[in-house]
Design a protein around this motif. Structure first.
Motif, PDB file in Angstrom:
ATOM      1  N   VAL A 290      -4.425   1.342  -1.885  1.00 65.89           N
ATOM      2  CA  VAL A 290      -4.990   2.150  -0.804  1.00 65.89           C
ATOM      3  C   VAL A 290      -4.310   3.515  -0.836  1.00 65.89           C
ATOM      4  CG1 VAL A 290      -5.531   0.130   0.601  1.00 65.89           C
ATOM      5  CG2 VAL A 290      -3.348   1.299   0.935  1.00 65.89           C
ATOM      6  N   PHE A 291      -4.992   4.510  -0.277  1.00 66.23           N
ATOM      7  CA  PHE A 291      -4.509   5.874  -0.434  1.00 66.23           C
ATOM      8  C   PHE A 291      -3.108   6.083   0.140  1.00 66.23           C
ATOM      9  CE2 PHE A 291      -4.198  10.400  -0.230  1.00 66.23           C
ATOM     10  CZ  PHE A 291      -4.839  10.785  -1.387  1.00 66.23           C
ATOM     11  N   SER A 292      -2.835   5.386   1.234  1.00 65.41           N
ATOM     12  CA  SER A 292      -1.521   5.574   1.866  1.00 65.41           C
ATOM     13  C   SER A 292      -0.375   5.125   0.952  1.00 65.41           C
ATOM     14  CB  SER A 292      -1.452   4.827   3.200  1.00 65.41           C
ATOM     15  OG  SER A 292      -1.650   3.441   2.978  1.00 65.41           O
ATOM     16  N   GLU A 293      -0.664   4.187   0.047  1.00 62.49           N
ATOM     17  CA  GLU A 293       0.386   3.765  -0.898  1.00 62.49           C
ATOM     18  C   GLU A 293       0.737   4.896  -1.865  1.00 62.49           C
ATOM     19  OE1 GLU A 293      -0.057  -0.963  -1.648  1.00 62.49           O
ATOM     20  OE2 GLU A 293      -1.817   0.221  -2.218  1.00 62.49           O
TER      21      GLU A 293
ATOM     22  N   LYS B   6     -14.115  -2.018  -2.570  1.00 63.30           N
ATOM     23  CA  LYS B   6     -13.395  -3.041  -1.793  1.00 63.30           C
ATOM     24  C   LYS B   6     -12.497  -2.385  -0.733  1.00 63.30           C
ATOM     25  CE  LYS B   6     -12.340  -5.048  -5.925  1.00 63.30           C
ATOM     26  NZ  LYS B   6     -11.502  -5.867  -6.808  1.00 63.30           N
ATOM     27  N   PHE B   7     -12.091  -3.179   0.229  1.00 57.32           N
ATOM     28  CA  PHE B   7     -11.246  -2.675   1.310  1.00 57.32           C
ATOM     29  C   PHE B   7     -10.066  -3.600   1.512  1.00 57.32           C
ATOM     30  CE2 PHE B   7     -15.329  -0.841   1.940  1.00 57.32           C
ATOM     31  CZ  PHE B   7     -15.094   0.408   2.495  1.00 57.32           C
ATOM     32  N   ARG B   8      -9.011  -3.058   2.100  1.00 62.18           N
ATOM     33  CA  ARG B   8      -7.880  -3.921   2.459  1.00 62.18           C
ATOM     34  C   ARG B   8      -7.530  -3.699   3.928  1.00 62.18           C
ATOM     35  NH1 ARG B   8      -2.407  -2.478   0.036  1.00 62.18           N
ATOM     36  NH2 ARG B   8      -3.280  -3.067  -1.976  1.00 62.18           N
ATOM     37  N   SER B   9      -7.380  -4.819   4.657  1.00 66.23           N
ATOM     38  CA  SER B   9      -7.005  -4.712   6.068  1.00 66.23           C
ATOM     39  C   SER B   9      -5.506  -4.880   6.203  1.00 66.23           C
ATOM     40  CB  SER B   9      -7.693  -5.808   6.884  1.00 66.23           C
ATOM     41  OG  SER B   9      -9.083  -5.664   6.790  1.00 66.23           O
ATOM     42  N   GLU B  10      -4.918  -4.006   6.998  1.00 69.27           N
ATOM     43  CA  GLU B  10      -3.480  -4.142   7.247  1.00 69.27           C
ATOM     44  C   GLU B  10      -3.202  -3.807   8.701  1.00 69.27           C
ATOM     45  OE1 GLU B  10      -1.366  -1.750   4.383  1.00 69.27           O
ATOM     46  OE2 GLU B  10      -1.530  -3.361   2.937  1.00 69.27           O
ATOM     47  N   GLY B  11      -2.511  -4.664   9.393  1.00 71.41           N
ATOM     48  CA  GLY B  11      -2.183  -4.401  10.797  1.00 71.41           C
ATOM     49  C   GLY B  11      -3.448  -4.267  11.628  1.00 71.41           C
ATOM     50  N   SER B  12      -3.415  -3.353  12.589  1.00 68.42           N
ATOM     51  CA  SER B  12      -4.530  -3.261  13.523  1.00 68.42           C
ATOM     52  C   SER B  12      -5.499  -2.133  13.166  1.00 68.42           C
ATOM     53  CB  SER B  12      -3.984  -3.040  14.936  1.00 68.42           C
ATOM     54  OG  SER B  12      -3.175  -1.871  14.927  1.00 68.42           O
ATOM     55  N   GLY B  13      -5.132  -1.317  12.161  1.00 69.81           N
ATOM     56  CA  GLY B  13      -5.992  -0.189  11.793  1.00 69.81           C
ATOM     57  C   GLY B  13      -7.285  -0.664  11.146  1.00 69.81           C
ATOM     58  N   ARG B  14      -8.192   0.261  10.900  1.00 73.71           N
ATOM     59  CA  ARG B  14      -9.418  -0.180  10.237  1.00 73.71           C
ATOM     60  C   ARG B  14      -9.148  -0.353   8.746  1.00 73.71           C
ATOM     61  NH1 ARG B  14     -13.227   5.239   9.834  1.00 73.71           N
ATOM     62  NH2 ARG B  14     -11.531   6.526   9.090  1.00 73.71           N
TER      63      ARG B  14
ATOM     64  N   ALA C  41      -8.768  -0.186   4.865  1.00 70.65           N
ATOM     65  CA  ALA C  41      -8.645   1.011   4.021  1.00 70.65           C
ATOM     66  C   ALA C  41      -9.310   0.775   2.671  1.00 70.65           C
ATOM     67  CB  ALA C  41      -7.173   1.350   3.834  1.00 70.65           C
ATOM     68  N   LYS C  42      -9.938   1.829   2.164  1.00 74.64           N
ATOM     69  CA  LYS C  42     -10.592   1.751   0.849  1.00 74.64           C
ATOM     70  C   LYS C  42      -9.585   1.459  -0.263  1.00 74.64           C
ATOM     71  CE  LYS C  42     -14.341   5.044   1.626  1.00 74.64           C
ATOM     72  NZ  LYS C  42     -14.800   6.426   1.410  1.00 74.64           N
ATOM     73  N   LEU C  43      -9.997   0.632  -1.193  1.00 75.68           N
ATOM     74  CA  LEU C  43      -9.167   0.413  -2.380  1.00 75.68           C
ATOM     75  C   LEU C  43      -9.667   1.317  -3.509  1.00 75.68           C
ATOM     76  CD1 LEU C  43      -8.703  -3.460  -2.306  1.00 75.68           C
ATOM     77  CD2 LEU C  43      -6.857  -1.790  -2.477  1.00 75.68           C
ATOM     78  N   TYR C  44      -8.728   2.032  -4.103  1.00 79.01           N
ATOM     79  CA  TYR C  44      -9.056   2.943  -5.198  1.00 79.01           C
ATOM     80  C   TYR C  44      -8.473   2.440  -6.514  1.00 79.01           C
ATOM     81  CZ  TYR C  44     -10.221   6.500  -1.673  1.00 79.01           C
ATOM     82  OH  TYR C  44     -10.770   7.193  -0.637  1.00 79.01           O
ATOM     83  N   ARG C  45      -8.984   2.994  -7.592  1.00 73.22           N
ATOM     84  CA  ARG C  45      -8.424   2.861  -8.926  1.00 73.22           C
ATOM     85  C   ARG C  45      -8.211   4.264  -9.484  1.00 73.22           C
ATOM     86  NH1 ARG C  45      -9.462  -1.447 -12.705  1.00 73.22           N
ATOM     87  NH2 ARG C  45     -10.422  -3.184 -11.599  1.00 73.22           N
ATOM     88  N   PHE C  46      -7.227   4.413 -10.326  1.00 72.19           N
ATOM     89  CA  PHE C  46      -7.044   5.686 -11.032  1.00 72.19           C
ATOM     90  C   PHE C  46      -8.054   5.742 -12.178  1.00 72.19           C
ATOM     91  CE2 PHE C  46      -4.570   8.041 -14.448  1.00 72.19           C
ATOM     92  CZ  PHE C  46      -4.855   9.290 -13.925  1.00 72.19           C
ATOM     93  N   ASN C  47      -8.769   6.854 -12.286  1.00 69.46           N
ATOM     94  CA  ASN C  47      -9.792   7.003 -13.320  1.00 69.46           C
ATOM     95  C   ASN C  47      -9.204   7.750 -14.527  1.00 69.46           C
ATOM     96  OD1 ASN C  47     -12.020   7.687 -14.867  1.00 69.46           O
ATOM     97  ND2 ASN C  47     -13.360   7.932 -13.090  1.00 69.46           N
ATOM     98  N   VAL C  48      -8.654   6.978 -15.441  1.00 60.88           N
ATOM     99  CA  VAL C  48      -7.941   7.577 -16.584  1.00 60.88           C
ATOM    100  C   VAL C  48      -8.849   8.468 -17.420  1.00 60.88           C
ATOM    101  CG1 VAL C  48      -6.487   7.148 -18.597  1.00 60.88           C
ATOM    102  CG2 VAL C  48      -6.467   5.530 -16.713  1.00 60.88           C
ATOM    103  N   SER C  49     -10.062   7.980 -17.723  1.00 58.89           N
ATOM    104  CA  SER C  49     -10.925   8.744 -18.629  1.00 58.89           C
ATOM    105  C   SER C  49     -11.334  10.068 -17.976  1.00 58.89           C
ATOM    106  CB  SER C  49     -12.135   7.931 -19.069  1.00 58.89           C
ATOM    107  OG  SER C  49     -12.869   7.519 -17.940  1.00 58.89           O
ATOM    108  N   LYS C  50     -11.570  10.043 -16.663  1.00 57.33           N
ATOM    109  CA  LYS C  50     -11.894  11.288 -15.966  1.00 57.33           C
ATOM    110  C   LYS C  50     -10.708  12.248 -16.051  1.00 57.33           C
ATOM    111  CE  LYS C  50     -14.241  14.075 -13.256  1.00 57.33           C
ATOM    112  NZ  LYS C  50     -14.527  13.889 -11.825  1.00 57.33           N
ATOM    113  N   TYR C  51      -9.508  11.696 -15.851  1.00 52.84           N
ATOM    114  CA  TYR C  51      -8.324  12.544 -15.927  1.00 52.84           C
ATOM    115  C   TYR C  51      -8.152  13.157 -17.316  1.00 52.84           C
ATOM    116  CZ  TYR C  51      -3.606  14.196 -16.358  1.00 52.84           C
ATOM    117  OH  TYR C  51      -2.530  14.991 -16.643  1.00 52.84           O
ATOM    118  N   ARG C  52      -8.324  12.322 -18.347  1.00 47.02           N
ATOM    119  CA  ARG C  52      -8.184  12.835 -19.732  1.00 47.02           C
ATOM    120  C   ARG C  52      -9.185  13.955 -20.011  1.00 47.02           C
ATOM    121  NH1 ARG C  52      -3.555  11.499 -20.211  1.00 47.02           N
ATOM    122  NH2 ARG C  52      -2.994   9.308 -20.357  1.00 47.02           N
TER     123      ARG C  52
END
Lengths: 228, 228
Positions: free
Chosen positions: B159-162, B195-203, B205-216
């Motif tokens: 999740v983005f906060s990580e 996909k999403f991940r729930s943590e605590g009471s917040g709504r 959070a979106k799960l992301y992946r790093f897009n290596v090929s886009k970065y390259r």
């Protein structure tokens, strides 16, 4: 006592200078060894009780008579185990920048020859030295964009167009000259010497000096030199 | 044949992981040698016919059971000639980043112990290894600002906060979170997994992946990752 292996440790030096609007690199021909009549980077084996940096300074002095100002560890070459035909040699490469005063080389050294070569006229070199130079150029290109190391390649006093030309030469492309001037002068890291130099028919150009202490002060505050 | 000197060549590995909102470094206790009961970096002597990178991978495997993703040459330590009490040893240090899956260590290795230590709870280490770790942290700090290597420290999906928290941990200071989010998402180098991940009471959070090929692709066009 040498643990578990039989590896020799060497240092090599990539010394850059700037002359005739070209980047120059210092090469030697060894007096002996498998590449006796080949051009190679200055360098040699590290002594048992000698620090790596001391070894580079010694080899440069012995083979070319040069003392360097700016010296930085570049990379250690040791993934290719047969890079030396005699035995396994791992080499720690350092790159150095010298100002034009150092361009005149001492005649009598430990090398058979020592000469400056413009980067675009490099001969085929001994060992993997062409690759090492390639790595050094990449480092230099990337470094001058965020650290003002380019000044080490100029005379103490220089006109602004020389700095511009140096950046264009190293980066290998034109730069936005107005923006470059605005940025560099804006940093306040150049000091006017009060002197001028006349060249051709144009009006005399101001001579500047690099203000190291001003730069260090900025740097300690997290200043980042960014030139593209 | 060892030329003119008697120097042993070693490699050391600084392996970083990220857990419990802290940067962790992998340490071992050697089974023998002068620092038998001390914590030290994993590493050892390079074999005569072994590339440097191969030696690091082998030592890590033997001493900790870990296979690394991201591995980069950090610096060669050899200016201090007495850094090993036994003999002159020059060490080529590599730093590596592993994702949290690698945090569980194999029990049976060539080392007496292998453990992760949070950076703020490092013991006094053998040799000059505390200095080596300091150099590695400085490199990591500077590198994540212009190359997105931080992703190697996260799980494949995060999740983005990580990512935010990781950057703050490594940089050692708060970041402008709104600007950080805008910048990173603006690059287009994160892919939503759907996909999403729930943590605590917040709504959730979106799960992301790093897009290596886009970065390259961006990188090859001269893109520069700039996060402060």
């Amino acid at each position: 006592m040498n643990f578990e292996s039989n590896i020799s440790l060497a240092v090599d030096a990539i010394v850059f200078a700037y002359a005739n609007s070209k980047l120059q690199v210092l090469l030697i021909q060894p007096k002996s060894g498998p590449f006796q009549n080949n051009w190679a980077l200055p360098g040699g084996f590290v002594k048992t009780n000698e620090g790596l940096k001391d070894a580079v300074r010694r080899e440069l002095q012995e083979e070319t008579g040069i003392q360097v100002d700016y010296l930085e560890q570049l990379y250690t070459f040791g993934d290719q185990v047969d890079r030396d035909p005699r035995t396994r040699v791992v080499s720690v490469a350092y790159f150095a920048l010298v100002n034009p005063k150092k361009l005149v080389l001492k005649a009598d050294t430990d090398a058979a020859k020592a000469e400056w070569f413009p980067l675009d006229e490099l001969p085929q070199l001994a060992y993997d030295h062409n690759i090492i130079i390639k790595v050094a150029i990449d480092r230099l290109k990337s470094k001058i964009q965020y650290q003002p190391i380019g000044f080490d390649l100029l005379n103490k006093e220089f006109v602004f167009s020389e700095l511009e030309q140096l950046y264009m030469t190293i980066l290998g492309h034109d730069i936005d000259r107005r923006n470059f001037r605005k940025k560099v002068l804006g940093f306040g890291i150049l000091t006017e010497t009060g002197k001028f130099r006349s060249e051709g028919s144009g009006r005399p150009a101001k001579l500047y000096r690099f203000n190291v202490s001003k730069y260090r002060a900025l740097e300690s505050k997290g200043f980042h030199f960014e030139i593209k």
